[in-house]
Design an enzyme around this catalytic site. Structure first.
Site, PDB file in Angstrom:
ATOM      1  N   GLU A  49       0.810  -1.220   0.000  1.00 33.18           N
ATOM      2  CA  GLU A  49       0.000   0.000   0.000  1.00 33.18           C
ATOM      3  C   GLU A  49       0.847   1.274   0.000  1.00 33.18           C
ATOM      4  O   GLU A  49       0.419   2.301  -0.546  1.00 33.18           O
ATOM      5  CB  GLU A  49      -0.954   0.007   1.203  1.00 33.18           C
ATOM      6  CG  GLU A  49      -2.055  -1.033   1.135  1.00 33.18           C
ATOM      7  CD  GLU A  49      -1.674  -2.383   1.734  1.00 33.18           C
ATOM      8  OE1 GLU A  49      -2.554  -3.254   1.854  1.00 33.18           O
ATOM      9  OE2 GLU A  49      -0.477  -2.564   2.076  1.00 33.18           O
ATOM     10  N   PHE A 111     -11.726  -6.939  13.908  1.00 33.53           N
ATOM     11  CA  PHE A 111     -10.653  -7.421  13.043  1.00 33.53           C
ATOM     12  C   PHE A 111     -10.323  -6.378  11.987  1.00 33.53           C
ATOM     13  O   PHE A 111     -11.203  -5.868  11.296  1.00 33.53           O
ATOM     14  CB  PHE A 111     -11.080  -8.737  12.389  1.00 33.53           C
ATOM     15  CG  PHE A 111     -10.073  -9.279  11.410  1.00 33.53           C
ATOM     16  CD1 PHE A 111      -8.830  -9.723  11.841  1.00 33.53           C
ATOM     17  CD2 PHE A 111     -10.358  -9.330  10.050  1.00 33.53           C
ATOM     18  CE1 PHE A 111      -7.900 -10.217  10.946  1.00 33.53           C
ATOM     19  CE2 PHE A 111      -9.433  -9.828   9.140  1.00 33.53           C
ATOM     20  CZ  PHE A 111      -8.202 -10.266   9.595  1.00 33.53           C
ATOM     21  N   LYS A 161     -17.592  -0.599   5.730  1.00 37.29           N
ATOM     22  CA  LYS A 161     -18.065  -1.586   4.759  1.00 37.29           C
ATOM     23  C   LYS A 161     -19.575  -1.531   4.574  1.00 37.29           C
ATOM     24  O   LYS A 161     -20.087  -1.701   3.456  1.00 37.29           O
ATOM     25  CB  LYS A 161     -17.634  -2.989   5.199  1.00 37.29           C
ATOM     26  CG  LYS A 161     -17.917  -4.064   4.159  1.00 37.29           C
ATOM     27  CD  LYS A 161     -17.332  -5.410   4.544  1.00 37.29           C
ATOM     28  CE  LYS A 161     -17.560  -6.442   3.451  1.00 37.29           C
ATOM     29  NZ  LYS A 161     -16.970  -7.764   3.812  1.00 37.29           N
TER      30      LYS A 161
END
Length: 566
Positions: A49, A111, A161
Protein backbone atom coordinates in the site's frame (compact mmCIF):
# COMPACT_ATOMS: atom_id res chain seq x y z
CA UNK A 1 -32.67 -1.27 -8.97
CA UNK A 2 -31.34 0.97 -6.24
CA UNK A 3 -27.59 1.61 -6.30
CA UNK A 4 -25.45 0.78 -3.30
CA UNK A 5 -22.70 2.91 -1.79
CA UNK A 6 -19.96 1.25 -3.84
CA UNK A 7 -21.78 2.02 -7.08
CA UNK A 8 -22.48 5.59 -5.96
CA UNK A 9 -18.80 6.04 -5.08
CA UNK A 10 -17.64 4.85 -8.49
CA UNK A 11 -20.17 7.20 -10.11
CA UNK A 12 -18.67 10.04 -8.08
CA UNK A 13 -15.12 9.12 -9.12
CA UNK A 14 -16.10 9.08 -12.77
CA UNK A 15 -17.69 12.51 -12.42
CA UNK A 16 -14.35 13.76 -11.07
CA UNK A 17 -12.60 12.45 -14.18
CA UNK A 18 -10.72 9.65 -12.42
CA UNK A 19 -9.18 7.32 -15.00
CA UNK A 20 -6.81 5.28 -12.84
CA UNK A 21 -6.71 4.01 -9.26
CA UNK A 22 -3.69 2.55 -7.49
CA UNK A 23 -4.78 0.00 -4.93
CA UNK A 24 -4.74 -3.28 -3.07
CA UNK A 25 -7.97 -5.13 -2.16
CA UNK A 26 -9.14 -6.49 1.18
CA UNK A 27 -12.29 -7.50 3.01
CA UNK A 28 -13.56 -4.03 3.94
CA UNK A 29 -13.48 -2.81 0.32
CA UNK A 30 -14.73 -5.95 -1.45
CA UNK A 31 -18.07 -4.29 -2.38
CA UNK A 32 -16.14 -1.55 -4.15
CA UNK A 33 -13.79 -3.95 -5.92
CA UNK A 34 -16.80 -5.94 -7.12
CA UNK A 35 -18.18 -2.79 -8.78
CA UNK A 36 -14.79 -1.94 -10.32
CA UNK A 37 -14.80 -5.34 -12.04
CA UNK A 38 -17.25 -3.98 -14.63
CA UNK A 39 -16.03 -0.38 -14.77
CA UNK A 40 -13.67 1.30 -17.29
CA UNK A 41 -11.58 2.94 -14.56
CA UNK A 42 -8.11 1.41 -14.77
CA UNK A 43 -6.89 -0.23 -11.57
CA UNK A 44 -3.18 -0.76 -10.93
CA UNK A 45 -2.68 -3.63 -8.49
CA UNK A 46 0.33 -2.79 -6.33
CA UNK A 47 2.33 -5.09 -4.08
CA UNK A 48 2.32 -2.82 -1.01
CA UNK A 49 0.00 0.00 0.00
CA UNK A 50 2.88 2.42 0.54
CA UNK A 51 3.81 1.80 -3.08
CA UNK A 52 0.23 2.64 -4.10
CA UNK A 53 0.38 6.08 -2.51
CA UNK A 54 3.80 6.87 -4.00
CA UNK A 55 2.52 5.79 -7.43
CA UNK A 56 -0.52 8.03 -7.11
CA UNK A 57 1.82 10.79 -5.94
CA UNK A 58 4.08 10.35 -8.97
CA UNK A 59 1.01 10.35 -11.22
CA UNK A 60 -0.19 13.59 -9.63
CA UNK A 61 3.17 15.34 -9.87
CA UNK A 62 3.60 14.35 -13.50
CA UNK A 63 0.08 15.29 -14.62
CA UNK A 64 -1.11 17.98 -12.23
CA UNK A 65 -4.26 15.92 -11.64
CA UNK A 66 -5.11 14.30 -8.30
CA UNK A 67 -3.86 10.77 -7.73
CA UNK A 68 -6.33 8.25 -6.30
CA UNK A 69 -5.58 5.38 -3.91
CA UNK A 70 -7.84 2.55 -2.73
CA UNK A 71 -6.90 0.27 0.17
CA UNK A 72 -8.61 -1.84 2.79
CA UNK A 73 -8.97 -1.23 6.53
CA UNK A 74 -6.45 -1.77 9.35
CA UNK A 75 -2.94 -2.51 8.06
CA UNK A 76 -4.00 -1.62 4.52
CA UNK A 77 -4.83 1.86 5.74
CA UNK A 78 -1.86 2.27 8.10
CA UNK A 79 0.55 1.21 5.35
CA UNK A 80 -0.43 4.37 3.46
CA UNK A 81 0.70 6.79 6.17
CA UNK A 82 4.28 7.34 4.99
CA UNK A 83 3.05 8.02 1.45
CA UNK A 84 0.37 10.40 2.69
CA UNK A 85 2.89 12.29 4.83
CA UNK A 86 5.23 12.50 1.83
CA UNK A 87 2.49 14.07 -0.29
CA UNK A 88 1.43 16.38 2.53
CA UNK A 89 4.93 17.81 2.99
CA UNK A 90 5.25 18.51 -0.75
CA UNK A 91 1.66 19.77 -1.25
CA UNK A 92 0.61 17.01 -3.68
CA UNK A 93 -3.11 16.46 -4.43
CA UNK A 94 -4.23 12.93 -3.53
CA UNK A 95 -7.54 11.34 -2.60
CA UNK A 96 -6.97 8.24 -0.48
CA UNK A 97 -9.96 5.92 -0.06
CA UNK A 98 -9.68 3.53 2.87
CA UNK A 99 -12.02 0.76 3.87
CA UNK A 100 -13.25 0.58 7.44
CA UNK A 101 -15.02 -2.03 9.56
CA UNK A 102 -18.84 -1.75 9.64
CA UNK A 103 -20.14 1.30 11.47
CA UNK A 104 -21.55 -0.73 14.36
CA UNK A 105 -18.12 -2.25 15.07
CA UNK A 106 -16.09 0.97 15.10
CA UNK A 107 -14.43 1.30 18.50
CA UNK A 108 -14.84 -2.39 19.34
CA UNK A 109 -11.31 -3.43 18.29
CA UNK A 110 -12.79 -5.41 15.44
CA UNK A 111 -10.65 -7.42 13.04
CA UNK A 112 -8.52 -5.08 10.93
CA UNK A 113 -9.85 -1.95 12.59
CA UNK A 114 -7.65 1.14 12.86
CA UNK A 115 -8.54 4.75 13.54
CA UNK A 116 -7.03 5.96 10.28
CA UNK A 117 -8.84 9.31 10.53
CA UNK A 118 -7.13 9.98 13.85
CA UNK A 119 -3.80 8.61 12.67
CA UNK A 120 -3.69 10.77 9.53
CA UNK A 121 -5.14 13.98 10.96
CA UNK A 122 -1.65 15.58 11.26
CA UNK A 123 -0.58 14.62 7.71
CA UNK A 124 -3.68 15.25 5.59
CA UNK A 125 -5.12 18.52 4.39
CA UNK A 126 -8.47 17.13 5.53
CA UNK A 127 -10.03 13.75 6.20
CA UNK A 128 -13.48 12.22 6.52
CA UNK A 129 -15.24 9.26 8.11
CA UNK A 130 -18.38 8.54 6.08
CA UNK A 131 -21.23 7.60 8.40
CA UNK A 132 -24.19 7.77 6.00
CA UNK A 133 -24.24 6.52 2.43
CA UNK A 134 -26.22 9.61 1.39
CA UNK A 135 -23.19 11.75 2.31
CA UNK A 136 -20.86 9.90 -0.07
CA UNK A 137 -21.38 12.01 -3.22
CA UNK A 138 -20.96 15.27 -1.27
CA UNK A 139 -17.86 14.05 0.56
CA UNK A 140 -16.16 12.81 -2.61
CA UNK A 141 -16.90 16.13 -4.33
CA UNK A 142 -15.45 18.01 -1.35
CA UNK A 143 -12.42 15.71 -1.11
CA UNK A 144 -11.35 16.40 -4.69
CA UNK A 145 -12.04 20.12 -4.32
CA UNK A 146 -9.97 20.41 -1.14
CA UNK A 147 -7.13 18.28 -2.52
CA UNK A 148 -6.72 20.34 -5.68
CA UNK A 149 -7.41 23.94 -4.65
CA UNK A 150 -5.46 26.49 -2.63
CA UNK A 151 -2.28 24.85 -1.42
CA UNK A 152 -2.88 21.28 -2.66
CA UNK A 153 -2.60 18.24 -0.43
CA UNK A 154 -3.84 14.74 0.36
CA UNK A 155 -7.39 14.10 1.55
CA UNK A 156 -8.40 10.78 3.11
CA UNK A 157 -11.92 9.35 3.02
CA UNK A 158 -12.58 6.43 5.39
CA UNK A 159 -15.59 4.35 4.35
CA UNK A 160 -17.14 1.62 6.54
CA UNK A 161 -18.07 -1.59 4.76
CA UNK A 162 -21.79 -1.22 5.52
CA UNK A 163 -21.79 2.22 3.88
CA UNK A 164 -20.47 0.62 0.69
CA UNK A 165 -23.10 -2.12 0.82
CA UNK A 166 -26.21 -0.14 1.76
CA UNK A 167 -28.53 1.31 -0.89
CA UNK A 168 -30.26 4.62 -0.11
CA UNK A 169 -33.74 5.45 -1.33
CA UNK A 170 -32.39 8.61 -2.90
CA UNK A 171 -29.13 10.51 -3.22
CA UNK A 172 -27.74 13.45 -5.20
CA UNK A 173 -24.42 14.23 -6.86
CA UNK A 174 -23.67 17.90 -6.14
CA UNK A 175 -22.46 20.07 -8.99
CA UNK A 176 -20.07 22.04 -6.77
CA UNK A 177 -18.47 21.77 -3.37
CA UNK A 178 -19.84 24.26 -0.83
CA UNK A 179 -17.39 24.93 2.00
CA UNK A 180 -18.03 28.28 3.64
CA UNK A 181 -14.99 28.02 5.91
CA UNK A 182 -12.58 27.21 3.07
CA UNK A 183 -12.05 30.03 0.58
CA UNK A 184 -8.50 30.09 -0.88
CA UNK A 185 -7.21 33.47 -2.03
CA UNK A 186 -6.12 33.43 -5.67
CA UNK A 187 -5.96 37.12 -6.48
CA UNK A 188 -3.10 39.05 -4.90
CA UNK A 189 -3.68 42.46 -3.31
CA UNK A 190 -3.14 45.11 -6.03
CA UNK A 191 -1.43 47.51 -3.63
CA UNK A 192 1.03 44.87 -2.49
CA UNK A 193 1.75 43.83 -6.08
CA UNK A 194 2.51 47.42 -7.11
CA UNK A 195 4.67 47.89 -4.02
CA UNK A 196 6.62 44.73 -4.91
CA UNK A 197 7.22 45.78 -8.52
CA UNK A 198 8.39 49.25 -7.44
CA UNK A 199 10.76 47.71 -4.91
CA UNK A 200 12.22 45.28 -7.46
CA UNK A 201 12.79 48.09 -9.95
CA UNK A 202 14.64 50.12 -7.30
CA UNK A 203 17.02 47.26 -6.45
CA UNK A 204 20.58 46.71 -7.64
CA UNK A 205 21.14 43.07 -6.68
CA UNK A 206 17.85 41.22 -7.26
CA UNK A 207 17.40 37.43 -7.22
CA UNK A 208 14.32 35.31 -7.85
CA UNK A 209 14.02 32.33 -5.48
CA UNK A 210 11.37 29.95 -6.91
CA UNK A 211 9.90 26.91 -5.18
CA UNK A 212 7.54 24.06 -5.84
CA UNK A 213 4.56 26.41 -5.89
CA UNK A 214 5.62 27.51 -9.37
CA UNK A 215 5.23 23.93 -10.61
CA UNK A 216 2.04 23.25 -8.66
CA UNK A 217 0.30 26.36 -10.00
CA UNK A 218 1.49 25.74 -13.58
CA UNK A 219 3.24 29.11 -13.51
CA UNK A 220 6.50 28.17 -15.28
CA UNK A 221 5.71 30.28 -18.35
CA UNK A 222 4.83 33.30 -16.23
CA UNK A 223 7.99 32.94 -14.15
CA UNK A 224 10.15 32.72 -17.25
CA UNK A 225 8.46 35.78 -18.73
CA UNK A 226 8.89 37.70 -15.47
CA UNK A 227 12.56 36.82 -15.02
CA UNK A 228 13.52 37.39 -18.64
CA UNK A 229 11.66 40.70 -18.96
CA UNK A 230 13.60 42.12 -16.01
CA UNK A 231 16.76 40.06 -16.63
CA UNK A 232 16.54 38.65 -13.11
CA UNK A 233 18.98 35.95 -11.94
CA UNK A 234 16.82 32.99 -10.88
CA UNK A 235 17.43 30.09 -8.55
CA UNK A 236 15.07 27.32 -7.51
CA UNK A 237 14.64 24.95 -4.62
CA UNK A 238 14.82 21.19 -5.10
CA UNK A 239 11.03 21.14 -5.54
CA UNK A 240 11.17 24.04 -7.97
CA UNK A 241 13.49 22.37 -10.48
CA UNK A 242 11.90 22.53 -13.92
CA UNK A 243 9.86 25.57 -12.89
CA UNK A 244 12.53 27.66 -14.64
CA UNK A 245 14.56 26.24 -17.55
CA UNK A 246 17.74 24.61 -16.28
CA UNK A 247 19.64 25.57 -19.43
CA UNK A 248 18.60 29.25 -19.37
CA UNK A 249 21.48 31.75 -18.99
CA UNK A 250 19.68 33.42 -16.06
CA UNK A 251 19.45 30.16 -14.12
CA UNK A 252 21.84 30.04 -11.16
CA UNK A 253 21.27 26.40 -10.31
CA UNK A 254 19.64 24.99 -7.21
CA UNK A 255 19.78 26.84 -3.89
CA UNK A 256 20.50 25.48 -0.43
CA UNK A 257 22.47 22.81 1.41
CA UNK A 258 23.69 21.21 -1.84
CA UNK A 259 23.00 24.20 -4.03
CA UNK A 260 25.51 25.76 -6.39
CA UNK A 261 28.14 28.20 -5.19
CA UNK A 262 26.65 30.84 -7.51
CA UNK A 263 23.09 30.45 -6.20
CA UNK A 264 24.09 30.47 -2.55
CA UNK A 265 26.39 33.45 -2.90
CA UNK A 266 23.84 35.38 -4.95
CA UNK A 267 21.14 34.97 -2.32
CA UNK A 268 23.60 35.88 0.44
CA UNK A 269 24.61 39.12 -1.29
CA UNK A 270 21.25 40.09 -2.82
CA UNK A 271 19.51 43.33 -1.85
CA UNK A 272 16.13 42.12 -3.19
CA UNK A 273 14.89 38.53 -2.91
CA UNK A 274 11.68 37.61 -4.73
CA UNK A 275 10.41 34.35 -3.20
CA UNK A 276 7.86 32.75 -5.52
CA UNK A 277 5.93 29.74 -4.24
CA UNK A 278 8.61 28.75 -1.72
CA UNK A 279 8.42 28.24 2.02
CA UNK A 280 11.95 29.03 3.32
CA UNK A 281 12.59 25.54 4.65
CA UNK A 282 15.74 24.77 6.62
CA UNK A 283 17.49 22.97 3.74
CA UNK A 284 17.30 26.23 1.75
CA UNK A 285 17.95 28.85 4.40
CA UNK A 286 20.76 27.30 6.42
CA UNK A 287 21.30 29.53 9.46
CA UNK A 288 18.14 31.65 9.39
CA UNK A 289 19.72 34.66 11.11
CA UNK A 290 22.20 34.98 8.24
CA UNK A 291 19.90 34.09 5.34
CA UNK A 292 19.78 36.86 2.71
CA UNK A 293 21.02 39.35 5.34
CA UNK A 294 21.07 42.37 3.01
CA UNK A 295 17.83 41.70 1.16
CA UNK A 296 14.35 43.10 1.33
CA UNK A 297 12.11 40.11 0.73
CA UNK A 298 9.02 39.85 -1.46
CA UNK A 299 7.10 36.63 -0.80
CA UNK A 300 4.33 35.31 -3.07
CA UNK A 301 2.43 32.27 -1.79
CA UNK A 302 -1.14 30.98 -1.81
CA UNK A 303 -0.79 29.72 1.76
CA UNK A 304 -0.93 32.65 4.19
CA UNK A 305 0.47 30.49 7.02
CA UNK A 306 3.72 30.07 5.07
CA UNK A 307 4.42 33.78 4.91
CA UNK A 308 6.80 35.03 7.63
CA UNK A 309 6.62 31.59 9.25
CA UNK A 310 10.37 30.91 9.09
CA UNK A 311 11.81 34.16 7.70
CA UNK A 312 10.26 37.58 8.22
CA UNK A 313 9.42 39.13 4.86
CA UNK A 314 8.95 42.77 3.87
CA UNK A 315 6.30 42.59 1.15
CA UNK A 316 3.92 39.63 1.54
CA UNK A 317 1.52 38.78 -1.30
CA UNK A 318 -1.07 36.09 -0.62
CA UNK A 319 -2.32 34.60 -3.87
CA UNK A 320 -1.87 32.03 -6.58
CA UNK A 321 1.62 32.31 -8.06
CA UNK A 322 0.39 32.16 -11.66
CA UNK A 323 -2.21 34.87 -11.10
CA UNK A 324 0.11 37.16 -9.14
CA UNK A 325 2.94 36.90 -11.68
CA UNK A 326 0.51 37.78 -14.48
CA UNK A 327 -0.55 40.88 -12.56
CA UNK A 328 3.07 41.83 -11.86
CA UNK A 329 3.96 41.49 -15.54
CA UNK A 330 1.23 44.00 -16.41
CA UNK A 331 2.91 46.60 -14.18
CA UNK A 332 6.41 46.17 -15.59
CA UNK A 333 7.27 48.93 -18.09
CA UNK A 334 8.28 48.21 -21.66
CA UNK A 335 11.87 47.09 -22.16
CA UNK A 336 12.85 50.49 -23.57
CA UNK A 337 11.92 52.03 -20.22
CA UNK A 338 13.99 49.56 -18.22
CA UNK A 339 17.40 50.84 -19.32
CA UNK A 340 18.03 52.52 -15.97
CA UNK A 341 17.20 49.34 -14.03
CA UNK A 342 19.41 47.23 -16.26
CA UNK A 343 22.25 49.73 -15.92
CA UNK A 344 21.96 49.62 -12.13
CA UNK A 345 22.07 45.79 -12.12
CA UNK A 346 24.89 45.37 -14.67
CA UNK A 347 27.56 45.13 -11.99
CA UNK A 348 25.51 42.49 -10.19
CA UNK A 349 25.35 40.32 -13.30
CA UNK A 350 29.10 40.67 -13.73
CA UNK A 351 29.67 39.51 -10.14
CA UNK A 352 27.38 36.50 -10.64
CA UNK A 353 29.28 35.60 -13.79
CA UNK A 354 32.56 35.65 -11.84
CA UNK A 355 31.14 33.35 -9.18
CA UNK A 356 29.97 30.96 -11.88
CA UNK A 357 33.38 30.90 -13.53
CA UNK A 358 35.22 30.38 -10.23
CA UNK A 359 33.21 27.51 -8.74
CA UNK A 360 31.36 25.25 -11.15
CA UNK A 361 29.77 21.93 -10.30
CA UNK A 362 32.55 19.47 -11.03
CA UNK A 363 33.97 16.01 -10.49
CA UNK A 364 36.85 14.03 -11.93
CA UNK A 365 36.14 10.92 -13.99
CA UNK A 366 39.29 9.07 -14.98
CA UNK A 367 38.87 6.80 -17.98
CA UNK A 368 40.18 3.77 -16.10
CA UNK A 369 39.23 4.93 -12.62
CA UNK A 370 36.28 4.17 -10.40
CA UNK A 371 32.93 4.97 -11.95
CA UNK A 372 31.65 8.31 -10.67
CA UNK A 373 27.91 8.69 -10.02
CA UNK A 374 27.88 12.21 -11.48
CA UNK A 375 29.18 10.77 -14.76
CA UNK A 376 26.26 8.35 -14.89
CA UNK A 377 23.78 11.21 -14.45
CA UNK A 378 25.48 13.27 -17.16
CA UNK A 379 25.42 10.34 -19.59
CA UNK A 380 21.72 9.79 -18.90
CA UNK A 381 21.11 13.45 -19.68
CA UNK A 382 23.19 13.23 -22.85
CA UNK A 383 21.39 10.07 -24.03
CA UNK A 384 17.90 11.50 -23.47
CA UNK A 385 18.81 15.12 -24.38
CA UNK A 386 16.81 16.02 -21.31
CA UNK A 387 13.57 14.64 -22.74
CA UNK A 388 12.63 12.44 -19.81
CA UNK A 389 10.66 12.41 -16.59
CA UNK A 390 13.14 11.83 -13.78
CA UNK A 391 12.19 10.54 -10.34
CA UNK A 392 14.63 10.05 -7.51
CA UNK A 393 15.04 8.30 -4.26
CA UNK A 394 16.55 10.24 -1.34
CA UNK A 395 20.15 10.98 -0.45
CA UNK A 396 23.23 11.37 -2.61
CA UNK A 397 21.46 10.01 -5.71
CA UNK A 398 18.80 12.70 -5.30
CA UNK A 399 21.31 15.54 -5.05
CA UNK A 400 23.39 14.38 -8.03
CA UNK A 401 20.20 14.06 -10.09
CA UNK A 402 19.32 17.63 -9.10
CA UNK A 403 22.79 18.96 -9.93
CA UNK A 404 23.84 17.15 -13.11
CA UNK A 405 20.58 16.63 -15.03
CA UNK A 406 19.07 19.79 -16.56
CA UNK A 407 15.30 20.25 -16.29
CA UNK A 408 13.82 22.66 -18.81
CA UNK A 409 10.16 21.75 -18.28
CA UNK A 410 7.98 21.58 -15.17
CA UNK A 411 6.75 18.22 -13.86
CA UNK A 412 9.80 16.39 -15.20
CA UNK A 413 11.64 16.19 -11.87
CA UNK A 414 9.79 14.19 -9.22
CA UNK A 415 11.30 13.75 -5.78
CA UNK A 416 10.42 13.63 -2.09
CA UNK A 417 11.53 17.01 -0.80
CA UNK A 418 9.96 17.81 2.55
CA UNK A 419 9.80 14.35 4.12
CA UNK A 420 12.80 12.87 2.32
CA UNK A 421 11.22 9.44 1.90
CA UNK A 422 13.49 6.58 0.91
CA UNK A 423 11.57 4.14 -1.28
CA UNK A 424 9.62 6.94 -2.98
CA UNK A 425 11.35 7.19 -6.36
CA UNK A 426 10.67 3.79 -7.91
CA UNK A 427 6.90 3.63 -7.30
CA UNK A 428 6.65 7.35 -8.22
CA UNK A 429 8.30 6.46 -11.55
CA UNK A 430 5.66 3.78 -12.07
CA UNK A 431 2.92 6.34 -11.44
CA UNK A 432 4.48 8.77 -13.91
CA UNK A 433 4.84 5.99 -16.50
CA UNK A 434 1.16 5.03 -16.07
CA UNK A 435 0.29 8.67 -16.75
CA UNK A 436 2.60 8.96 -19.77
CA UNK A 437 3.10 5.48 -21.22
CA UNK A 438 5.08 6.74 -24.25
CA UNK A 439 7.44 9.00 -22.29
CA UNK A 440 10.88 8.04 -21.07
CA UNK A 441 10.72 7.73 -17.29
CA UNK A 442 13.97 7.28 -15.38
CA UNK A 443 14.12 6.49 -11.68
CA UNK A 444 17.49 7.43 -10.19
CA UNK A 445 18.09 5.40 -7.05
CA UNK A 446 20.54 4.44 -4.40
CA UNK A 447 20.94 0.78 -3.58
CA UNK A 448 19.57 1.41 -0.07
CA UNK A 449 16.46 3.30 -1.17
CA UNK A 450 15.63 1.00 -4.06
CA UNK A 451 15.27 -2.00 -1.77
CA UNK A 452 12.62 -0.26 0.32
CA UNK A 453 9.94 -0.74 -2.35
CA UNK A 454 11.67 -3.16 -4.72
CA UNK A 455 8.59 -5.42 -4.66
CA UNK A 456 6.90 -3.00 -7.07
CA UNK A 457 9.03 -4.51 -9.85
CA UNK A 458 6.21 -7.04 -10.06
CA UNK A 459 3.69 -4.23 -10.63
CA UNK A 460 5.81 -2.69 -13.40
CA UNK A 461 6.24 -6.09 -15.08
CA UNK A 462 2.54 -6.96 -14.80
CA UNK A 463 1.48 -3.76 -16.56
CA UNK A 464 4.38 -3.78 -19.06
CA UNK A 465 5.65 -0.41 -17.85
CA UNK A 466 9.08 0.41 -19.36
CA UNK A 467 10.42 2.34 -16.38
CA UNK A 468 14.21 2.68 -16.40
CA UNK A 469 15.81 2.38 -12.96
CA UNK A 470 19.38 3.65 -12.62
CA UNK A 471 20.85 2.40 -9.35
CA UNK A 472 23.94 4.35 -8.23
CA UNK A 473 25.17 1.33 -6.34
CA UNK A 474 27.86 2.32 -3.85
CA UNK A 475 26.99 -0.40 -1.31
CA UNK A 476 26.53 2.38 1.22
CA UNK A 477 23.81 4.50 2.75
CA UNK A 478 25.69 7.24 0.94
CA UNK A 479 24.45 10.51 2.41
CA UNK A 480 24.55 9.22 5.98
CA UNK A 481 28.07 7.88 5.36
CA UNK A 482 29.06 11.30 3.99
CA UNK A 483 27.89 13.00 7.19
CA UNK A 484 29.81 10.43 9.22
CA UNK A 485 32.93 11.23 7.21
CA UNK A 486 32.58 14.98 7.69
CA UNK A 487 31.21 15.26 11.21
CA UNK A 488 31.78 11.93 13.02
CA UNK A 489 35.50 11.30 12.41
CA UNK A 490 34.83 8.67 9.70
CA UNK A 491 33.14 6.36 12.19
CA UNK A 492 30.95 4.54 9.65
CA UNK A 493 28.38 3.16 12.03
CA UNK A 494 25.96 0.82 10.22
CA UNK A 495 26.06 2.60 6.87
CA UNK A 496 27.83 -0.10 4.86
CA UNK A 497 25.28 -2.19 2.94
CA UNK A 498 27.66 -4.94 1.89
CA UNK A 499 25.01 -7.65 1.88
CA UNK A 500 22.66 -6.90 -1.00
CA UNK A 501 21.04 -8.79 -3.85
CA UNK A 502 22.52 -9.06 -7.31
CA UNK A 503 20.23 -6.46 -8.86
CA UNK A 504 20.60 -7.89 -12.36
CA UNK A 505 19.48 -11.34 -11.21
CA UNK A 506 16.75 -9.81 -9.05
CA UNK A 507 15.36 -7.90 -12.02
CA UNK A 508 15.39 -11.06 -14.11
CA UNK A 509 13.67 -13.01 -11.34
CA UNK A 510 10.78 -10.51 -11.52
CA UNK A 511 10.63 -10.74 -15.30
CA UNK A 512 12.36 -7.40 -15.87
CA UNK A 513 15.66 -6.74 -17.63
CA UNK A 514 18.85 -6.32 -15.62
CA UNK A 515 22.00 -4.57 -16.89
CA UNK A 516 25.27 -3.64 -15.20
CA UNK A 517 28.15 -1.22 -15.67
CA UNK A 518 31.24 -1.10 -13.48
CA UNK A 519 33.53 0.98 -15.69
CA UNK A 520 33.09 4.37 -17.39
CA UNK A 521 33.34 2.79 -20.84
CA UNK A 522 30.36 0.53 -20.15
CA UNK A 523 27.90 3.26 -19.16
CA UNK A 524 26.74 4.45 -22.58
CA UNK A 525 26.13 0.91 -23.82
CA UNK A 526 23.98 0.03 -20.83
CA UNK A 527 21.94 3.23 -21.18
CA UNK A 528 21.44 2.64 -24.91
CA UNK A 529 20.17 -0.90 -24.31
CA UNK A 530 17.83 0.28 -21.55
CA UNK A 531 16.32 3.08 -23.61
CA UNK A 532 15.54 0.63 -26.42
CA UNK A 533 13.24 -1.47 -24.18
CA UNK A 534 9.55 -0.54 -24.33
CA UNK A 535 7.63 -3.47 -22.88
CA UNK A 536 9.00 -4.00 -19.36
CA UNK A 537 11.07 -2.29 -16.68
CA UNK A 538 14.86 -2.18 -16.87
CA UNK A 539 17.16 -2.12 -13.85
CA UNK A 540 20.61 -0.63 -14.51
CA UNK A 541 23.12 -1.48 -11.78
CA UNK A 542 25.90 1.12 -11.90
CA UNK A 543 28.72 0.13 -9.54
CA UNK A 544 30.00 3.55 -8.46
CA UNK A 545 32.74 4.88 -6.18
CA UNK A 546 31.51 4.26 -2.59
CA UNK A 547 33.36 7.26 -1.15
CA UNK A 548 32.27 9.94 -3.61
CA UNK A 549 30.67 12.92 -1.87
CA UNK A 550 28.10 15.54 -2.82
CA UNK A 551 29.54 19.05 -3.12
CA UNK A 552 28.96 21.86 -2.41
CA UNK A 553 27.64 21.19 1.07
CA UNK A 554 26.47 23.68 3.67
CA UNK A 555 26.83 22.05 7.10
CA UNK A 556 23.57 22.01 9.07
CA UNK A 557 23.02 25.25 10.93
CA UNK A 558 25.63 27.19 8.95
CA UNK A 559 24.91 30.15 6.62
CA UNK A 560 24.74 29.56 2.87
CA UNK A 561 28.10 31.20 2.18
CA UNK A 562 29.95 28.72 4.42
CA UNK A 563 30.03 25.92 1.87
CA UNK A 564 32.31 22.91 1.86
CA UNK A 565 33.74 22.76 -1.66
CA UNK A 566 35.57 20.05 -3.58
Amino acid sequence: MKKNGAQILVESLKKEGVDVIFGFPGGAVLPLYDVLYDEPIRHILVRHEQGAVHMADGYARATGRPGVVLVTSGPGATNTVTGIATAYMDSIPLVVLTGQVPTALIGNDAFQEADIVGITRPCTKHNYLVKDVKDLPRIIKEAFYIATTGRPGPVLVDIPKDVLSSAPDDYRHPDKAHLDSYQPTYKGHPGQIKKAVDFILSSKRPVVYAGGGVVLSNAADELKAFSTKLNLPTTTTLMGLGGFPGTHPLFLGMLGMHGTFTANMSVTEADCLIAVGARFDDRVTGKIDEFAPYAGIVHIDIDPTSISKNVKVDIPIVGDVKTVLKDMLKLIPQKSSLSGFKKNTAGWHAQIKRWGATHRLSYKQESNGKLKPQYVIERLYHATKGHAIVTTEVGQNQMWAAQFFKYDRPRTFITSGGLGTMGFGFPAAIGAQVAFPRSTVIGIAGDGSFQMNVQELATAVQYKLPVKIAILNNMMLGMVRQWQEFFYDKRYSHTCVSVAPDFVKLAEAYGAIGLRASKPGEVDGVIKKALAVNDRPVVMDFRVDPFENVYPMVPAGQPLNKMLLV
